[in-house]
Design a protein around this motif. Structure first.
Motif, PDB file in Angstrom:
ATOM      1  N   UNK A 263       0.900  -1.218   0.052  1.00  0.00           N
ATOM      2  CA  UNK A 263       0.180   0.076   0.132  1.00  0.00           C
ATOM      3  C   UNK A 263       0.984   1.035   0.037  1.00  0.00           C
ATOM      4  N   UNK A 264       2.029   1.248   0.693  1.00  0.00           N
ATOM      5  CA  UNK A 264       3.036   2.450   0.864  1.00  0.00           C
ATOM      6  C   UNK A 264       3.622   2.566  -0.386  1.00  0.00           C
TER       7      UNK A 264
ATOM      8  N   UNK B  40      -0.161   5.413  11.304  1.00  0.00           N
ATOM      9  CA  UNK B  40       0.454   6.419  11.159  1.00  0.00           C
ATOM     10  C   UNK B  40       1.567   6.439  10.175  1.00  0.00           C
ATOM     11  N   UNK B  41       1.840   5.242   9.822  1.00  0.00           N
ATOM     12  CA  UNK B  41       2.784   5.076   8.379  1.00  0.00           C
ATOM     13  C   UNK B  41       2.039   5.680   7.124  1.00  0.00           C
ATOM     14  N   UNK B  42       0.949   5.940   6.976  1.00  0.00           N
ATOM     15  CA  UNK B  42       0.295   6.639   5.765  1.00  0.00           C
ATOM     16  C   UNK B  42       0.235   7.832   5.557  1.00  0.00           C
ATOM     17  N   UNK B  43       0.299   8.637   6.954  1.00  0.00           N
ATOM     18  CA  UNK B  43      -0.170   9.888   6.755  1.00  0.00           C
ATOM     19  C   UNK B  43       0.828  10.882   5.962  1.00  0.00           C
ATOM     20  N   UNK B  44       2.126  10.712   5.862  1.00  0.00           N
ATOM     21  CA  UNK B  44       2.923  11.534   5.049  1.00  0.00           C
ATOM     22  C   UNK B  44       2.566  11.316   3.513  1.00  0.00           C
TER      23      UNK B  44
ATOM     24  N   UNK C 180      -7.971  12.388  15.811  1.00  0.00           N
ATOM     25  CA  UNK C 180      -7.882  12.578  17.468  1.00  0.00           C
ATOM     26  C   UNK C 180      -6.188  12.614  17.463  1.00  0.00           C
ATOM     27  N   UNK C 181      -5.294  12.792  16.228  1.00  0.00           N
ATOM     28  CA  UNK C 181      -4.200  12.789  16.271  1.00  0.00           C
ATOM     29  C   UNK C 181      -3.848  14.378  15.895  1.00  0.00           C
TER      30      UNK C 181
END
Length: 109
Positions: A26-27, A53-57, A84-85
């Motif tokens: 996916x990344x 969180x790995x997908x945020x950027x 919520x982050x």
């Protein structure tokens, strides 16, 4: 189209998986600017699973004035799972500045 449906289905299956290889796949698609349809499928799939969180950027990269509206909407929907982050919210709020393109501001708000 059949290709789009297959892409969306594959992305949903990978997003639902807890396997590290699925996350890596996916990344890889999310970070491939030459695969806009794949990026859209991944972003849509990520909107339906718990925030990772790995997908945020990678999702933030998609929030660009040059991205098609459907990709902006998919990335915005996926990022809504991070409400919520605090750092993600701060980044989202920074995209609402008047100097940003209207399409991105509309998706973020």
């Amino acid at each position: 189209s059949r290709d789009a449906d297959a892409r969306e289905d594959a992305a949903r299956r990978l997003a639902a998986s807890n396997e590290e290889s699925a996350r890596a796949a996916l990344l890889a698609v999310l970070s491939d600017p030459g695969d806009r349809p794949g990026q859209q499928a991944v972003a849509r799939a990520l909107a339906d699973v718990p925030a990772d969180p790995r997908f945020v950027d990678g999702l933030f990269v998609l929030l660009d004035d040059r991205s098609p509206p459907s990709l902006l909407e998919a990335a915005g929907a996926a990022l809504s799972g991070y409400k919520l982050n605090a750092p993600v919210l701060t980044r989202l709020l920074s995209l609402t500045d008047p100097g940003r393109g209207e399409a991105v501001r509309v998706v973020v708000v």
